[in-house]
Design a protein around this motif. Structure first.
Motif, PDB file in Angstrom:
ATOM      1  N   ALA A  16       0.834  -1.203   0.000  1.00  0.00           N
ATOM      2  CA  ALA A  16       0.000   0.000   0.000  1.00  0.00           C
ATOM      3  C   ALA A  16       0.868   1.251   0.000  1.00  0.00           C
ATOM      4  O   ALA A  16       0.575   2.221  -0.713  1.00  0.00           O
ATOM      5  CB  ALA A  16      -0.926  -0.003   1.213  1.00  0.00           C
ATOM      6  N   TYR A  17       1.950   1.245   0.776  1.00  0.00           N
ATOM      7  CA  TYR A  17       2.838   2.412   0.827  1.00  0.00           C
ATOM      8  C   TYR A  17       3.439   2.687  -0.545  1.00  0.00           C
ATOM      9  O   TYR A  17       3.534   3.839  -0.981  1.00  0.00           O
ATOM     10  CB  TYR A  17       3.939   2.194   1.860  1.00  0.00           C
ATOM     11  CG  TYR A  17       4.857   3.386   2.019  1.00  0.00           C
ATOM     12  CD1 TYR A  17       4.558   4.387   2.932  1.00  0.00           C
ATOM     13  CD2 TYR A  17       6.005   3.525   1.233  1.00  0.00           C
ATOM     14  CE1 TYR A  17       5.385   5.495   3.071  1.00  0.00           C
ATOM     15  CE2 TYR A  17       6.831   4.637   1.358  1.00  0.00           C
ATOM     16  CZ  TYR A  17       6.517   5.618   2.277  1.00  0.00           C
ATOM     17  OH  TYR A  17       7.323   6.719   2.402  1.00  0.00           O
ATOM     18  N   GLU A  18       3.831   1.635  -1.257  1.00  0.00           N
ATOM     19  CA  GLU A  18       4.426   1.816  -2.589  1.00  0.00           C
ATOM     20  C   GLU A  18       3.444   2.477  -3.554  1.00  0.00           C
ATOM     21  O   GLU A  18       3.843   3.262  -4.420  1.00  0.00           O
ATOM     22  CB  GLU A  18       4.856   0.458  -3.142  1.00  0.00           C
ATOM     23  CG  GLU A  18       6.005  -0.184  -2.384  1.00  0.00           C
ATOM     24  CD  GLU A  18       6.302  -1.591  -2.887  1.00  0.00           C
ATOM     25  OE1 GLU A  18       5.614  -2.039  -3.835  1.00  0.00           O
ATOM     26  OE2 GLU A  18       7.221  -2.233  -2.338  1.00  0.00           O
ATOM     27  N   ASP A  19       2.149   2.179  -3.412  1.00  0.00           N
ATOM     28  CA  ASP A  19       1.148   2.662  -4.361  1.00  0.00           C
ATOM     29  C   ASP A  19       0.451   3.938  -3.919  1.00  0.00           C
ATOM     30  O   ASP A  19      -0.326   4.514  -4.689  1.00  0.00           O
ATOM     31  CB  ASP A  19       0.080   1.574  -4.578  1.00  0.00           C
ATOM     32  CG  ASP A  19       0.652   0.332  -5.238  1.00  0.00           C
ATOM     33  OD1 ASP A  19       1.771   0.426  -5.785  1.00  0.00           O
ATOM     34  OD2 ASP A  19       0.002  -0.729  -5.189  1.00  0.00           O
ATOM     35  N   MET A  20       0.699   4.400  -2.705  1.00  0.00           N
ATOM     36  CA  MET A  20      -0.002   5.572  -2.183  1.00  0.00           C
ATOM     37  C   MET A  20       0.462   6.861  -2.848  1.00  0.00           C
ATOM     38  O   MET A  20       1.627   6.996  -3.225  1.00  0.00           O
ATOM     39  CB  MET A  20       0.276   5.736  -0.679  1.00  0.00           C
ATOM     40  CG  MET A  20      -0.480   4.826   0.231  1.00  0.00           C
ATOM     41  SD  MET A  20       0.060   5.133   1.936  1.00  0.00           S
ATOM     42  CE  MET A  20      -0.885   3.884   2.790  1.00  0.00           C
ATOM     43  N   PRO A  21      -0.426   7.856  -2.952  1.00  0.00           N
ATOM     44  CA  PRO A  21       0.018   9.214  -3.275  1.00  0.00           C
ATOM     45  C   PRO A  21       0.939   9.733  -2.170  1.00  0.00           C
ATOM     46  O   PRO A  21       0.906   9.253  -1.025  1.00  0.00           O
ATOM     47  CB  PRO A  21      -1.292  10.007  -3.328  1.00  0.00           C
ATOM     48  CG  PRO A  21      -2.363   8.990  -3.493  1.00  0.00           C
ATOM     49  CD  PRO A  21      -1.881   7.765  -2.801  1.00  0.00           C
ATOM     50  N   GLU A  22       1.742  10.730  -2.502  1.00  0.00           N
ATOM     51  CA  GLU A  22       2.763  11.208  -1.578  1.00  0.00           C
ATOM     52  C   GLU A  22       2.177  11.740  -0.279  1.00  0.00           C
ATOM     53  O   GLU A  22       2.772  11.590   0.791  1.00  0.00           O
ATOM     54  CB  GLU A  22       3.612  12.288  -2.252  1.00  0.00           C
ATOM     55  CG  GLU A  22       4.808  12.750  -1.421  1.00  0.00           C
ATOM     56  CD  GLU A  22       5.755  11.625  -1.051  1.00  0.00           C
ATOM     57  OE1 GLU A  22       6.379  11.719   0.028  1.00  0.00           O
ATOM     58  OE2 GLU A  22       5.876  10.654  -1.813  1.00  0.00           O
ATOM     59  N   GLY A  23       1.002  12.369  -0.341  1.00  0.00           N
ATOM     60  CA  GLY A  23       0.407  12.895   0.879  1.00  0.00           C
ATOM     61  C   GLY A  23       0.122  11.819   1.899  1.00  0.00           C
ATOM     62  O   GLY A  23       0.344  12.002   3.101  1.00  0.00           O
ATOM     63  N   ARG A  24      -0.359  10.684   1.444  1.00  0.00           N
ATOM     64  CA  ARG A  24      -0.626   9.581   2.361  1.00  0.00           C
ATOM     65  C   ARG A  24       0.663   8.937   2.844  1.00  0.00           C
ATOM     66  O   ARG A  24       0.760   8.487   3.988  1.00  0.00           O
ATOM     67  CB  ARG A  24      -1.530   8.551   1.679  1.00  0.00           C
ATOM     68  CG  ARG A  24      -2.955   9.050   1.510  1.00  0.00           C
ATOM     69  CD  ARG A  24      -3.837   8.016   0.852  1.00  0.00           C
ATOM     70  NE  ARG A  24      -5.166   8.546   0.625  1.00  0.00           N
ATOM     71  CZ  ARG A  24      -6.040   8.021  -0.198  1.00  0.00           C
ATOM     72  NH1 ARG A  24      -5.723   6.936  -0.877  1.00  0.00           N
ATOM     73  NH2 ARG A  24      -7.229   8.551  -0.359  1.00  0.00           N
ATOM     74  N   ARG A  25       1.658   8.859   1.986  1.00  0.00           N
ATOM     75  CA  ARG A  25       2.945   8.316   2.425  1.00  0.00           C
ATOM     76  C   ARG A  25       3.502   9.123   3.597  1.00  0.00           C
ATOM     77  O   ARG A  25       4.049   8.561   4.553  1.00  0.00           O
ATOM     78  CB  ARG A  25       3.945   8.333   1.266  1.00  0.00           C
ATOM     79  CG  ARG A  25       3.713   7.289   0.203  1.00  0.00           C
ATOM     80  CD  ARG A  25       4.829   7.359  -0.831  1.00  0.00           C
ATOM     81  NE  ARG A  25       4.660   6.373  -1.878  1.00  0.00           N
ATOM     82  CZ  ARG A  25       5.485   6.233  -2.900  1.00  0.00           C
ATOM     83  NH1 ARG A  25       6.547   7.038  -3.012  1.00  0.00           N
ATOM     84  NH2 ARG A  25       5.260   5.305  -3.821  1.00  0.00           N
ATOM     85  N   ALA A  26       3.387  10.431   3.497  1.00  0.00           N
ATOM     86  CA  ALA A  26       3.896  11.288   4.575  1.00  0.00           C
ATOM     87  C   ALA A  26       3.189  10.987   5.889  1.00  0.00           C
ATOM     88  O   ALA A  26       3.806  11.000   6.967  1.00  0.00           O
ATOM     89  CB  ALA A  26       3.711  12.755   4.199  1.00  0.00           C
ATOM     90  N   HIS A  27       1.889  10.722   5.817  1.00  0.00           N
ATOM     91  CA  HIS A  27       1.130  10.370   7.016  1.00  0.00           C
ATOM     92  C   HIS A  27       1.710   9.116   7.660  1.00  0.00           C
ATOM     93  O   HIS A  27       1.905   9.055   8.883  1.00  0.00           O
ATOM     94  CB  HIS A  27      -0.335  10.161   6.645  1.00  0.00           C
ATOM     95  CG  HIS A  27      -1.164   9.538   7.720  1.00  0.00           C
ATOM     96  ND1 HIS A  27      -1.593  10.228   8.831  1.00  0.00           N
ATOM     97  CD2 HIS A  27      -1.644   8.277   7.871  1.00  0.00           C
ATOM     98  CE1 HIS A  27      -2.301   9.432   9.601  1.00  0.00           C
ATOM     99  NE2 HIS A  27      -2.347   8.244   9.043  1.00  0.00           N
ATOM    100  N   TYR A  28       2.009   8.103   6.862  1.00  0.00           N
ATOM    101  CA  TYR A  28       2.515   6.847   7.419  1.00  0.00           C
ATOM    102  C   TYR A  28       3.978   6.954   7.852  1.00  0.00           C
ATOM    103  O   TYR A  28       4.388   6.279   8.796  1.00  0.00           O
ATOM    104  CB  TYR A  28       2.287   5.709   6.421  1.00  0.00           C
ATOM    105  CG  TYR A  28       0.835   5.310   6.411  1.00  0.00           C
ATOM    106  CD1 TYR A  28       0.331   4.426   7.346  1.00  0.00           C
ATOM    107  CD2 TYR A  28      -0.056   5.893   5.510  1.00  0.00           C
ATOM    108  CE1 TYR A  28      -1.007   4.101   7.386  1.00  0.00           C
ATOM    109  CE2 TYR A  28      -1.407   5.583   5.538  1.00  0.00           C
ATOM    110  CZ  TYR A  28      -1.877   4.688   6.480  1.00  0.00           C
ATOM    111  OH  TYR A  28      -3.211   4.396   6.529  1.00  0.00           O
TER     112      TYR A  28
END
Length: 570
Positions: A465-477
């Motif tokens: 999921a992290y690999e496929d997420m938009p950057e905004g969501r990656r920052a959250h995780y």
């Protein structure tokens, strides 16, 4: 419908969102004539909108696929052709809503792969990049005269505990505010008076969110403190001389007026329940959107007058019972709704919050009412990670992502079973987004507790999921786990539902939108393949409506599917 938001310099012009047409769309309301009209007609609904201070223009975010990806549009208040706010700006994900000044300047943030960009748009000029960073940043306000712009950022702190700076339109930094690691400073908005540069801010200097008024030029700060428990939000009164304080405490909301001149504090009488949004009007009264678990939403005014009604009201439901349970991390507050028919112990639905940084409350929920009408007890738990109970309780989720919340759910479940309120053989986890993630994690980590799990738009494999997420969501995780998976693979793996598929014992239902970026496709396919590999029972329900919470028909269809699955397995 949502609370109408009015133009600061034209109080009779307002906008609101309503799902009366079958999808959530933006509507304009001329309060002088009483006329309303529908502004947007996006198939997937409209989630973000704003009205400029002069009341001339209505702005909204256009995303055609339901994946929160698109551009900002605007339309004249009285109707007319739509136009793109910033031609030439690449479509992206909105980092926030759009902020507007009385001079016509607009400022907004967009998230792109590897970059977070804030744009400034002035009348008659090409859009200009105000700031750009690799880490998350988002605009939180523009002064009425357009001179100052507030931006939250993660150059210091992280996405969950951001720093704050105020810049001029040329990009010059005027002032900065950061209280150190673990203590966020969040901009709420400038005073709604031309020439007033005071900014309303939320800080966490005393282990909870509280407001302060900050002059970014002189760095003068005035903290507003209440002895009452709970966490605070705030809103300016139209003349900038007072603040409306919104206090969230144990799933209920309380309003107070704070006069800045003398420091006087006055409680505002409102019914027992939850206020989703509140805004002071010229004249001193406050309008607010109110509901309780037993009473559906209405738009009220402290003047005693009804504001408006978008359509027929939903049927009443049942009130909640508050319970407090001692858990391994401290006292857990939960709310239980029991069906009017039948007798305990009831089959029980543990309904999990869809977002991590929020809390369940004594507000009206059609989904909760539907479960109750079908004979289930509904349990909503404000486990660690919930807001409204202090910064330490919210940040305790970092200790073991997902597992701390499951431990709190188990403690509440054991308490209700011991009181003979719920049947231990017939308890299920139900959740959407973050709640869907917890549902899948719980089915693998606590298989002996849950007879079934129903997960909508869940995270099933954190690494994929992290690999496929938009950057905004990656920052959250990254903020949640302390870095990306490349730095902390063991933390991501320990918290991923995929890790525990072999331990799943009971049926799982997954509802997924094909258009929902980063939540479907590869990561779900891996999870489902593992379920198949181990011979586990599951049902997959897919749909085309994107973020289906904005499409009423899809919500109804999904609720019917959940109820059918629960009748069979719970």
């Amino acid at each position: 419908m949502t609370l109408p938001v009015w133009a600061r310099q034209a109080p009779n012009r307002a906008i609101y969102r309503s799902n009366a047409t079958g999808t959530w769309q933006v509507h304009a309301w001329d309060r002088g004539t009483g006329t309303t009209r529908q502004v947007t007609d996006q198939p997937v609904g409209t989630a973000k909108a704003a009205i400029d201070p002069t009341g001339q223009w209505i702005y909204w975010f256009r995303c055609t696929e339901g994946d929160d990806f698109g551009v900002w549009m605007r339309q004249p208040f009285r109707g007319g052709p739509d136009e793109v706010v910033a031609p030439g700006v690449e479509p992206g994900q909105p980092g926030c809503t759009i902020f507007l000044s009385a001079t016509g300047a607009a400022v907004f943030s967009m998230a792109y792969p590897g970059a977070f960009t804030t744009y400034l748009v002035r009348p008659g000029e090409e859009p200009r990049v105000l700031s750009q960073s690799a880490g998350p940043s988002w605009v939180t306000g523009i002064s009425m005269d357009g001179s100052f712009i507030a931006v939250n950022h993660t150059e210091s702190g992280d996405m969950h505990h951001p720093a704050l700076k105020v810049v001029r339109q040329c990009g010059e930094v005027v002032g900065e505010l950061f209280d150190g690691p673990g203590k966020g400073t969040t901009g709420l908005g400038f005073a709604p008076v031309p020439g007033d540069r005071r900014l309303l801010v939320l800080h966490e200097r005393r282990n909870r969110r509280e407001p302060l008024v900050w002059d970014p030029v002189t760095d003068e700060q005035r903290e507003i403190w209440l002895k009452d428990t709970g966490e605070l939000e705030a809103e300016w009164y139209p003349d900038g001389r007072a603040l409306l304080l919104v206090r969230h405490d144990r799933g209920r909301t309380h309003l107070h007026r704070y006069d800045l001149a003398g420091g006087g504090l006055t409680s505002i009488d409102t019914p027992h329940g939850v206020i989703e949004a509140a805004c002071p009007r010229p004249g001193g009264h406050v309008e607010y959107s109110w509901s309780s678990s037993s009473r559906p939403p209405v738009i009220r005014s402290t003047s005693g007058q009804a504001v408006m009604q978008s359509g027929p009201s939903a049927p009443a439901s049942v009130p909640v019972e508050d319970i407090d349970v001692e858990g391994e991390g401290g006292r857990i507050h939960a709310m239980v709704s029991l069906p009017e028919n039948g007798a305990p112990p009831y089959p029980a639905i543990f309904l999990l919050n869809r977002t991590l940084w929020s809390h369940d409350s004594d507000s009206f929920s059609p989904e909760t009412a539907a479960w109750i009408d079908n004979g289930y007890a509904v349990v909503r738990v404000n486990y660690r990670g919930s807001t409204g109970y202090g910064s330490a309780w919210r940040d305790a989720v970092h200790e073991s992502i997902g597992h701390t919340q499951l431990a709190d759910l188990a403690a509440v479940r054991a308490h209700l079973v011991a009181r003979d309120m719920i049947d231990p053989r017939r308890t299920a986890l139900v959740g959407q987004a973050w709640g869907g993630y917890l549902t899948l994690l719980g089915m693998g980590v606590q298989p002996e507790l849950w007879a079934a799990g129903i997960a909508t738009m869940p995270l099933a494999c954190l690494l994929t999921a992290y690999e496929d997420m938009p950057e905004g969501r990656r920052a959250h995780y990254r903020a949640l786990f302390g870095g990306p998976p490349s730095e902390h693979p063991e933390r991501y793996e320990a918290s991923s539902p995929l890790t525990y598929v072999e331990q799943v014992q009971h049926p799982v239902m997954i509802l997924a939108a094909r258009a929902e970026a980063g939540l479907s496709s590869r990561q779900l396919e891996k999870y489902l393949a593992k379920l198949d590999e181990h011979g586990r029972e599951y049902r997959l329900h897919t749909y085309e409506a994107g973020r289906a919470s904005l499409v009423v028909g899809e919500r109804i269809a999904q609720m019917a599917a959940r109820l059918e699955f629960a009748r069979k397995h719970v």
